[in-house]
Design a protein around this motif. Structure first.
Motif, PDB file in Angstrom:
ATOM      1  N   HIS A   1     -29.401 -17.941  -4.583  1.00 28.79           N
ATOM      2  CA  HIS A   1     -28.781 -17.517  -5.833  1.00 28.79           C
ATOM      3  C   HIS A   1     -27.841 -16.339  -5.598  1.00 28.79           C
ATOM      4  O   HIS A   1     -28.233 -15.310  -5.056  1.00 28.79           O
ATOM      5  CB  HIS A   1     -29.851 -17.128  -6.860  1.00 28.79           C
ATOM      6  CG  HIS A   1     -30.584 -18.291  -7.419  1.00 28.79           C
ATOM      7  ND1 HIS A   1     -31.620 -18.146  -8.329  1.00 28.79           N
ATOM      8  CD2 HIS A   1     -30.448 -19.621  -7.219  1.00 28.79           C
ATOM      9  CE1 HIS A   1     -32.075 -19.343  -8.671  1.00 28.79           C
ATOM     10  NE2 HIS A   1     -31.381 -20.253  -7.996  1.00 28.79           N
TER      11      HIS A   1
ATOM     12  N   SER B   1     -32.559 -14.300 -11.279  1.00 26.06           N
ATOM     13  CA  SER B   1     -31.456 -14.744 -10.433  1.00 26.06           C
ATOM     14  C   SER B   1     -31.046 -16.155 -10.842  1.00 26.06           C
ATOM     15  O   SER B   1     -31.822 -16.883 -11.477  1.00 26.06           O
ATOM     16  CB  SER B   1     -31.826 -14.686  -8.949  1.00 26.06           C
ATOM     17  OG  SER B   1     -32.788 -15.652  -8.596  1.00 26.06           O
TER      18      SER B   1
ATOM     19  N   LEU C   1     -27.502 -12.043  -9.906  1.00 25.60           N
ATOM     20  CA  LEU C   1     -28.747 -11.301 -10.114  1.00 25.60           C
ATOM     21  C   LEU C   1     -28.589 -10.431 -11.360  1.00 25.60           C
ATOM     22  O   LEU C   1     -27.558  -9.778 -11.552  1.00 25.60           O
ATOM     23  CB  LEU C   1     -29.057 -10.438  -8.880  1.00 25.60           C
ATOM     24  CG  LEU C   1     -30.412  -9.726  -8.865  1.00 25.60           C
ATOM     25  CD1 LEU C   1     -30.965  -9.613  -7.441  1.00 25.60           C
ATOM     26  CD2 LEU C   1     -30.361  -8.364  -9.505  1.00 25.60           C
TER      27      LEU C   1
ATOM     28  N   VAL D   1     -38.568 -15.571  -7.558  1.00 26.56           N
ATOM     29  CA  VAL D   1     -38.111 -14.188  -7.606  1.00 26.56           C
ATOM     30  C   VAL D   1     -39.327 -13.272  -7.506  1.00 26.56           C
ATOM     31  O   VAL D   1     -40.320 -13.484  -8.200  1.00 26.56           O
ATOM     32  CB  VAL D   1     -37.355 -13.920  -8.926  1.00 26.56           C
ATOM     33  CG1 VAL D   1     -36.910 -12.467  -9.006  1.00 26.56           C
ATOM     34  CG2 VAL D   1     -36.166 -14.869  -9.065  1.00 26.56           C
TER      35      VAL D   1
ATOM     36  N   GLN E   1     -31.405 -18.975 -15.607  1.00 28.45           N
ATOM     37  CA  GLN E   1     -31.886 -17.816 -14.870  1.00 28.45           C
ATOM     38  C   GLN E   1     -33.389 -17.935 -14.654  1.00 28.45           C
ATOM     39  O   GLN E   1     -34.124 -18.343 -15.553  1.00 28.45           O
ATOM     40  CB  GLN E   1     -31.560 -16.533 -15.635  1.00 28.45           C
ATOM     41  CG  GLN E   1     -30.071 -16.302 -15.763  1.00 28.45           C
ATOM     42  CD  GLN E   1     -29.727 -15.047 -16.511  1.00 28.45           C
ATOM     43  OE1 GLN E   1     -30.523 -14.113 -16.601  1.00 28.45           O
ATOM     44  NE2 GLN E   1     -28.516 -15.004 -17.054  1.00 28.45           N
TER      45      GLN E   1
ATOM     46  N   PRO F   1     -34.356 -11.834  -5.012  1.00 28.59           N
ATOM     47  CA  PRO F   1     -34.034 -13.056  -5.754  1.00 28.59           C
ATOM     48  C   PRO F   1     -34.325 -14.306  -4.936  1.00 28.59           C
ATOM     49  O   PRO F   1     -34.656 -14.227  -3.747  1.00 28.59           O
ATOM     50  CB  PRO F   1     -32.530 -12.908  -5.981  1.00 28.59           C
ATOM     51  CG  PRO F   1     -32.056 -12.155  -4.782  1.00 28.59           C
ATOM     52  CD  PRO F   1     -33.167 -11.194  -4.446  1.00 28.59           C
TER      53      PRO F   1
ATOM     54  N   ARG G   1     -27.060  -3.654  -5.054  1.00 28.71           N
ATOM     55  CA  ARG G   1     -27.422  -4.906  -4.399  1.00 28.71           C
ATOM     56  C   ARG G   1     -26.668  -4.958  -3.066  1.00 28.71           C
ATOM     57  O   ARG G   1     -25.696  -5.694  -2.911  1.00 28.71           O
ATOM     58  CB  ARG G   1     -27.079  -6.121  -5.260  1.00 28.71           C
ATOM     59  CG  ARG G   1     -27.704  -7.395  -4.724  1.00 28.71           C
ATOM     60  CD  ARG G   1     -27.333  -8.602  -5.544  1.00 28.71           C
ATOM     61  NE  ARG G   1     -27.991  -9.794  -5.026  1.00 28.71           N
ATOM     62  CZ  ARG G   1     -27.626 -11.028  -5.323  1.00 28.71           C
ATOM     63  NH1 ARG G   1     -26.611 -11.245  -6.155  1.00 28.71           N
ATOM     64  NH2 ARG G   1     -28.267 -12.054  -4.816  1.00 28.71           N
TER      65      ARG G   1
END
Lengths: 113, 111
Positions: free
Chosen positions: B29, B94, B32, B4, B100, B25, B69
């Motif tokens: 993935h 992400s 987010l 990321v 994560q 990200p 996004r």
């Protein structure tokens, strides 16, 4: 009210010995737990996780133990190495959530040579 | 590097100015997250996207904050009319599900 608590702000351990970092939680809806390591000026790095259906998960030198009845989990690092010196965060995710994590305040681990 | 990424890494701004941060990200993935971290605290959840849809916002995210996004790829976080209390590390993460993966963060200082 803090749902994830790391009551020890710091821990100092000798190289080669075991480091035990503790975490308590209050929300019984938490069903997944994670540990992250953070160096200064970097983002948290994922270490290891455990589902609430397990009581232990192991990955190399790192083992996480979960005691659901006590709402307690711990991270064991053995043997500890100087490069393990960092801030360790415990995090939890609740069943039915979108996966957003609730973090503790962190424990600063110092491993002395 | 397939991790990321976040830009800028540091931002100093005067109170009242607008700022925008970007997060790229890990490509596969679909989830987010944005978090904020202040000194001595763990990261605090701000908002969550699944693909391009913003599905959850924390009460920490005041009306001055907006996140997007577009096309389910990179994300932006904008803070309007910054206040000194906005000074913090802004972290993006992400995932495909629980684990994560975080970026290096953007350190915001409001003077």
């Amino acid at each position: 009210d803090q749902q994830v608590k790391q009551n020890s702000p710091s821990l100092s351990v000798q190289e080669g010995r075991i480091s035990i970092l503790n975490c308590d939680y209050t929300n019984s809806m938490f069903d997944y737990f994670l540990w992250y390591k953070k160096y200064p000026a970097e983002g948290p790095t994922f270490l290891i996780s455990i589902s609430s259906i397990k009581d232990k998960n192991e990955d190399g030198r790192f083992t996480v133990f979960l005691n659901k009845s006590a709402k307690h989990l711990s991270l064991h690092i053995v043997p500890s190495q100087p490069g393990d010196s960092a801030v360790y965060f415990c995090a939890a995710s609740a069943e039915g959530s979108q996966g957003n994590l609730i973090f503790g305040k962190g424990t600063k681990l110092s491993v002395k040579p | 590097d397939t991790g990321v990424s976040q830009n800028p890494r540091h931002k100093i701004t005067k109170r009242g100015q607008n700022v925008t941060f970007r997060c790229d990200p890990i490509s596969e993935h679909n989830r987010l997250y944005w978090y904020r971290q202040t000194l001595g605290q763990g990261p605090e959840f701000l908002t969550y996207f699944q693909n391009e849809a913003q599905l959850e916002k924390s009460r920490l995210l005041s009306d001055r904050f907006s996140a997007e996004r577009p096309k389910g790829s990179f994300s932006t976080l904008e803070i309007q009319r910054t206040e000194q209390g906005d000074s913090a590390m802004y972290l993006c993460a992400s995932s495909t599900y629980y684990e994560q993966y975080f970026g290096p963060g953007t350190r915001l200082t409001v003077t």
